[in-house]
Design an enzyme around this catalytic site. Structure first.
Site, short mmCIF file in Angstrom:
data_model
loop_
_atom_site.label_atom_id
_atom_site.label_comp_id
_atom_site.label_asym_id
_atom_site.label_seq_id
_atom_site.Cartn_x
_atom_site.Cartn_y
_atom_site.Cartn_z
N SER A 184 0.85 -1.19 0.00
CA SER A 184 0.00 0.00 0.00
C SER A 184 0.88 1.24 0.00
O SER A 184 1.70 1.41 -0.90
CB SER A 184 -0.94 -0.03 1.21
OG SER A 184 -1.87 1.03 1.16
N THR A 185 0.77 2.11 0.99
CA THR A 185 1.54 3.35 1.02
C THR A 185 3.04 3.05 0.96
O THR A 185 3.56 2.30 1.77
CB THR A 185 1.23 4.16 2.28
OG1 THR A 185 -0.18 4.36 2.36
CG2 THR A 185 1.94 5.49 2.28
N HIS A 211 -2.71 -0.89 -3.26
CA HIS A 211 -3.88 -0.06 -3.02
C HIS A 211 -3.79 1.23 -3.85
O HIS A 211 -2.90 2.05 -3.63
CB HIS A 211 -3.99 0.31 -1.53
CG HIS A 211 -4.25 -0.86 -0.66
ND1 HIS A 211 -3.95 -0.87 0.68
CD2 HIS A 211 -4.81 -2.07 -0.91
CE1 HIS A 211 -4.30 -2.03 1.21
NE2 HIS A 211 -4.82 -2.77 0.26
N MET A 304 -0.27 0.94 5.47
CA MET A 304 -1.01 1.16 6.71
C MET A 304 -2.07 0.07 6.88
O MET A 304 -2.64 -0.41 5.91
CB MET A 304 -1.68 2.53 6.67
CG MET A 304 -2.47 2.89 7.90
SD MET A 304 -3.10 4.60 7.82
CE MET A 304 -4.20 4.51 6.41
N ASP A 307 -4.36 -5.16 5.94
CA ASP A 307 -4.79 -5.91 4.77
C ASP A 307 -3.73 -6.94 4.41
O ASP A 307 -2.54 -6.63 4.35
CB ASP A 307 -5.04 -4.96 3.60
CG ASP A 307 -5.77 -5.63 2.44
OD1 ASP A 307 -6.45 -6.64 2.67
OD2 ASP A 307 -5.67 -5.12 1.31
#
Length: 365
Positions: A184-185, A211, A304, A307
């Site tokens: 993600s991030t 994401h 973050m 998931d």
């Protein structure tokens, strides 16, 4: 409590005013200044020393991409890019993430978004998250798309899991193989450390959930493809899977992998959002857990939240799986890898630059 000091860089006075108003609704955030373009932004950063910068991608005089390079070179700090979903906007946004931007937010309706309120909460949360980001030991990767990737390492043939039974190892060698990655991030830069180091003849397909909102994953896939030996593409509904290809879930859609006869086929849909995400790592991992007679390597990198954790549990209880999580030292946000590690189901913790070698060690055992 010390407030998060933010500088807003945007060529539109209207957008600067909206973003300022939104952020200052939060008691923990203080907007300390605004700038009209990248050049003005650099002067204000030197003068005001903000904790976080929000910056439009497309601006006159000096655009967000050029300004970002200078910020990362002279005054490294978290920068959140605001982008349109035009072809040029998405391509430049992906470049910005790989040049060092902390994250980005897609403007709802172009450069001047009258409906910017739609991303207000997202903007506040990303600013608050940005100040917790790990910027230590980060190398900014500014590569030309035509550059030849670094030479592939010689992968160690040492069996790091020699305590496991011979039956386990032989069973693993007999199986077809799958690599699945969730991030993600900070993920686009992390993927840039991993995918270009995988050899073209890797004996497995690679499935990736990053994401992202719709419109950006195709640009991400194209950029990663330009610097990798393997093929990297945005996944398409119904396509038959090939080894040596990495499939990135389209932004805004879940990706499932199903077996049809002797082939694997990708299914893309807009089914229910899972844990606030679509695409979701859990959804992808759970679909892969249902594939029989495959050895799987699961990787969870920076991001973050949690998931991928539930999906990892499902993978581990239904088949032969080795799991890798990114280390706290290199993860931009140590949320998803930390959650995975807490399950005690992770087999290797690796710095991001060593994840490709670890994948190949598992695949070749």
């Amino acid at each position: 409590m010390k407030k998060i000091r933010v500088l807003i860089v945007d060529d539109s006075a209207f957008m600067r005013k909206l973003i300022t108003d939104f952020l200052q609704e939060e008691e923990s955030i203080e907007v300390i200044g605004t700038a009209r373009n990248g050049q003005d932004g650099l002067k204000k950063i030197e003068l005001l020393n903000p904790d976080v910068v929000t910056m439009d991608v497309e601006m006159p005089i000096m655009n967000g991409l050029e300004a970002l390079k200078e910020i990362m070179r002279k005054y490294p700090r978290p920068v959140i890019m605001l982008s349109s979903t035009t072809k040029e906007g998405t391509d430049n946004t992906i470049k910005s993430l790989q040049y060092g931007a902390f994250d980005f937010i897609a403007k709802p309706s172009g450069a001047i978004s009258l409906d910017l309120f739609k991303i207000k909460e997202q903007l506040k949360e990303k600013v608050k998250l940005a100040v917790t980001a790990n910027f230590k030991n980060k190398q900014i990767l500014v590569r030309n798309e035509k550059n030849i990737p670094h030479q592939i390492k010689e992968y160690s043939k040492i069996d790091t899991y020699s305590e496991k039974s011979t039956t386990y190892s032989e069973e693993k060698r007999l199986k077809d193989k799958i690599v699945c990655i969730g991030t993600s991030t900070g993920g686009p830069r992390a993927l840039q450390h991993v995918l270009p180091k995988l050899p073209k003849d890797i004996d497995a397909p690679i499935f990736i959930v990053q994401h992202m909102p719709p419109g950006f994953t195709n640009s991400l896939a194209n950029r990663l493809n330009s610097m990798s030996f393997i093929t990297v593409k945005e996944a398409e509904n119904g396509e038959i899977v090939k080894k040596g290809t990495a499939y990135i879930a389209p932004g805004g859609s879940h990706m499932h992998v199903i077996q049809t006869g002797t082939s694997l086929v990708i299914k893309v849909d807009k089914s229910e959002i899972r844990n606030g995400h679509r695409p979701s790592v859990d959804v992808m991992f759970e679909s892969i857990s249902q594939l029989k007679n495959y050895y799987k390597v699961a990787v969870i990198m920076t991001g973050m939240g949690s998931d991928g954790t539930e999906g990892l549990k499902r993978l581990k209880t239904t088949g032969i799986v080795d799991a890798i999580s990114e280390s706290e030292q290199t993860a931009v946000v140590y949320g998803m890898p930390k959650s995975a590690y807490a399950t005690q189901l992770v087999d290797k913790v690796e710095h991001v630059e060593d994840i490709a070698a670890s994948i190949m060690n598992f695949i070749k055992k």
